[in-house]
Motif scaffolding. Structure first.
Motif, PDB file in Angstrom:
ATOM      1  N   ALA A 246      -3.562   5.721   1.350  1.00  0.00           N
ATOM      2  CA  ALA A 246      -3.413   4.510   1.468  1.00  0.00           C
ATOM      3  C   ALA A 246      -3.317   4.207   3.137  1.00  0.00           C
ATOM      4  CB  ALA A 246      -2.212   3.785   1.028  1.00  0.00           C
ATOM      5  N   MET A 247      -2.383   5.240   3.767  1.00  0.00           N
ATOM      6  CA  MET A 247      -2.319   4.752   5.121  1.00  0.00           C
ATOM      7  C   MET A 247      -3.602   5.282   5.789  1.00  0.00           C
ATOM      8  SD  MET A 247      -0.026   7.124   7.670  1.00  0.00           S
ATOM      9  CE  MET A 247      -0.675   8.693   7.213  1.00  0.00           C
ATOM     10  N   VAL A 248      -4.193   6.380   5.571  1.00  0.00           N
ATOM     11  CA  VAL A 248      -5.541   6.503   6.207  1.00  0.00           C
ATOM     12  C   VAL A 248      -6.736   5.540   6.010  1.00  0.00           C
ATOM     13  CG1 VAL A 248      -7.664   8.088   5.970  1.00  0.00           C
ATOM     14  CG2 VAL A 248      -5.195   9.010   6.085  1.00  0.00           C
ATOM     15  N   LEU A 249      -6.651   4.971   4.688  1.00  0.00           N
ATOM     16  CA  LEU A 249      -7.772   3.817   4.510  1.00  0.00           C
ATOM     17  C   LEU A 249      -7.355   2.568   5.217  1.00  0.00           C
ATOM     18  CD1 LEU A 249      -8.052   4.165   0.580  1.00  0.00           C
ATOM     19  CD2 LEU A 249      -9.943   4.773   2.410  1.00  0.00           C
ATOM     20  N   GLY A 250      -5.831   2.545   5.446  1.00  0.00           N
ATOM     21  CA  GLY A 250      -5.441   1.478   6.151  1.00  0.00           C
ATOM     22  C   GLY A 250      -6.077   1.393   7.915  1.00  0.00           C
TER      23      GLY A 250
ATOM     24  N   ILE B 297      -8.676   3.344   8.790  1.00  0.00           N
ATOM     25  CA  ILE B 297     -10.246   3.032   8.650  1.00  0.00           C
ATOM     26  C   ILE B 297     -10.472   1.694   8.534  1.00  0.00           C
ATOM     27  CG2 ILE B 297     -12.338   3.625   7.159  1.00  0.00           C
ATOM     28  CD1 ILE B 297     -11.110   6.240   6.475  1.00  0.00           C
ATOM     29  N   PHE B 298      -9.849   0.991   7.566  1.00  0.00           N
ATOM     30  CA  PHE B 298     -10.416  -0.446   7.502  1.00  0.00           C
ATOM     31  C   PHE B 298      -9.932  -1.580   8.701  1.00  0.00           C
ATOM     32  CE2 PHE B 298     -11.339   1.200   3.353  1.00  0.00           C
ATOM     33  CZ  PHE B 298     -12.738   1.135   3.440  1.00  0.00           C
ATOM     34  N   PHE B 299      -8.495  -1.379   9.022  1.00  0.00           N
ATOM     35  CA  PHE B 299      -7.930  -2.180   9.858  1.00  0.00           C
ATOM     36  C   PHE B 299      -6.662  -1.469  10.355  1.00  0.00           C
ATOM     37  CE2 PHE B 299      -5.401  -6.149  10.617  1.00  0.00           C
ATOM     38  CZ  PHE B 299      -6.156  -6.536  11.816  1.00  0.00           C
ATOM     39  N   TRP B 300      -6.682  -1.058  11.631  1.00  0.00           N
ATOM     40  CA  TRP B 300      -5.636  -0.044  12.138  1.00  0.00           C
ATOM     41  C   TRP B 300      -4.223  -0.499  12.141  1.00  0.00           C
ATOM     42  CZ3 TRP B 300      -2.615  -0.992  16.116  1.00  0.00           C
ATOM     43  CH2 TRP B 300      -3.172  -1.974  16.933  1.00  0.00           C
ATOM     44  N   PRO B 301      -4.183  -1.942  12.309  1.00  0.00           N
ATOM     45  CA  PRO B 301      -2.745  -2.181  12.270  1.00  0.00           C
ATOM     46  C   PRO B 301      -2.133  -1.941  10.958  1.00  0.00           C
ATOM     47  CG  PRO B 301      -3.817  -4.063  13.207  1.00  0.00           C
ATOM     48  CD  PRO B 301      -4.957  -2.961  12.651  1.00  0.00           C
ATOM     49  N   VAL B 302      -2.968  -2.137   9.481  1.00  0.00           N
ATOM     50  CA  VAL B 302      -2.281  -2.067   8.288  1.00  0.00           C
ATOM     51  C   VAL B 302      -2.183  -0.355   8.296  1.00  0.00           C
ATOM     52  CG1 VAL B 302      -2.805  -1.759   5.970  1.00  0.00           C
ATOM     53  CG2 VAL B 302      -3.657  -3.585   7.269  1.00  0.00           C
ATOM     54  N   GLY B 303      -2.776   0.526   8.778  1.00  0.00           N
ATOM     55  CA  GLY B 303      -2.559   2.091   8.815  1.00  0.00           C
ATOM     56  C   GLY B 303      -1.257   2.177   9.562  1.00  0.00           C
TER      57      GLY B 303
ATOM     58  N   ALA C  24       1.305   0.443  10.225  1.00  0.00           N
ATOM     59  CA  ALA C  24       2.252  -0.350   9.406  1.00  0.00           C
ATOM     60  C   ALA C  24       2.793   0.486   8.182  1.00  0.00           C
ATOM     61  CB  ALA C  24       1.774  -1.955   8.738  1.00  0.00           C
ATOM     62  N   LEU C  25       1.695   0.924   7.682  1.00  0.00           N
ATOM     63  CA  LEU C  25       2.083   1.756   6.364  1.00  0.00           C
ATOM     64  C   LEU C  25       2.832   3.043   6.974  1.00  0.00           C
ATOM     65  CD1 LEU C  25      -0.968   1.685   4.206  1.00  0.00           C
ATOM     66  CD2 LEU C  25       1.635   1.085   3.437  1.00  0.00           C
ATOM     67  N   LEU C  26       2.460   3.873   8.142  1.00  0.00           N
ATOM     68  CA  LEU C  26       2.829   5.054   8.738  1.00  0.00           C
ATOM     69  C   LEU C  26       4.213   4.846   8.926  1.00  0.00           C
ATOM     70  CD1 LEU C  26       2.815   7.840   9.853  1.00  0.00           C
ATOM     71  CD2 LEU C  26       1.726   6.703  12.035  1.00  0.00           C
ATOM     72  N   ALA C  27       4.477   3.378   9.675  1.00  0.00           N
ATOM     73  CA  ALA C  27       5.892   3.185  10.178  1.00  0.00           C
ATOM     74  C   ALA C  27       6.890   2.993   8.831  1.00  0.00           C
ATOM     75  CB  ALA C  27       5.857   1.781  10.936  1.00  0.00           C
ATOM     76  N   TYR C  28       6.470   2.427   7.828  1.00  0.00           N
ATOM     77  CA  TYR C  28       7.002   2.232   6.577  1.00  0.00           C
ATOM     78  C   TYR C  28       7.544   3.655   5.939  1.00  0.00           C
ATOM     79  CZ  TYR C  28       8.681   0.715   2.185  1.00  0.00           C
ATOM     80  OH  TYR C  28       9.349   0.624   0.921  1.00  0.00           O
ATOM     81  N   MET C  29       6.383   4.273   6.119  1.00  0.00           N
ATOM     82  CA  MET C  29       6.570   5.809   5.477  1.00  0.00           C
ATOM     83  C   MET C  29       7.810   6.647   6.236  1.00  0.00           C
ATOM     84  SD  MET C  29       2.664   7.018   4.374  1.00  0.00           S
ATOM     85  CE  MET C  29       3.330   8.492   4.029  1.00  0.00           C
ATOM     86  N   ILE C  30       7.636   6.568   7.362  1.00  0.00           N
ATOM     87  CA  ILE C  30       8.735   7.029   8.196  1.00  0.00           C
ATOM     88  C   ILE C  30       9.983   6.308   8.076  1.00  0.00           C
ATOM     89  CG2 ILE C  30       9.580   7.774  10.685  1.00  0.00           C
ATOM     90  CD1 ILE C  30       6.531   7.955  11.092  1.00  0.00           C
ATOM     91  N   TRP C  31      10.082   4.845   8.157  1.00  0.00           N
ATOM     92  CA  TRP C  31      11.353   4.328   8.018  1.00  0.00           C
ATOM     93  C   TRP C  31      12.214   4.533   6.918  1.00  0.00           C
ATOM     94  CZ3 TRP C  31      12.636   0.102   4.886  1.00  0.00           C
ATOM     95  CH2 TRP C  31      13.609  -0.617   5.303  1.00  0.00           C
TER      96      TRP C  31
END
Length: 132
Positions: A26-30, A32-38, A40-47
């Motif tokens: 999901a992060m990688v797709l984020g 690819i399609f819209f980098w702020p989404v990716g 945000a997912l990375l930050a959420y996964m770490i947090w």
């Protein structure tokens, strides 16, 4: 308004059921399609520590994944418990074997390096030039 509030938690639960790989996909797709989404997912996964879940908890994961709940048949439960214990022991023994094998290979490579180094030093000491 309630469906808007629940879809993020539904998506989170859906990804959690599929594991860390689904979160990473999901992060990688984020990205690819819209980098702020990716991002945000990375930050959420770490947090939320989803990025690091299960790193050293393999036995606990196996216990949950293989279902140590009682089947209702005590003979079968004892057999299952003993078989799983034996398989875990065999896995630990195999991992120890691989570790010893890697250490022996490392030692062999290091000894070969030291032998070559000593040979080059002898050649240099005898007056023959050694190419660097």
């Amino acid at each position: 308004m309630s469906s808007v509030a629940t879809w993020p938690s539904q998506a989170e639960n859906w990804l959690d059921q599929r594991g860390k790989g689904a979160w990473i996909a999901a992060m990688v797709l984020g990205f690819i399609f819209f980098w702020p989404v990716g991002l945000a997912l990375l930050a959420y996964m770490i947090w939320s520590k989803r990025m690091f879940k299960g790193c050293n908890k393999r036995k606990h994961f196996h216990a949950r994944a293989h279902g140590f709940q009682s089947s209702g048949n005590t003979a079968f439960d004892a057999y299952k418990s003993e078989t799983l214990r034996r398989l875990e022991e065999e896995q630990e023994n195999f991992e120890a074997f691989l570790k010893r094998l890697r250490e022996a290979k490392d030692k062999s490579e290091f000894d070969q390096f030291m032998d070559e180094r000593a040979r080059k030093a002898r050649e240099t000491g005898s007056g023959d030039p050694v190419e660097a």
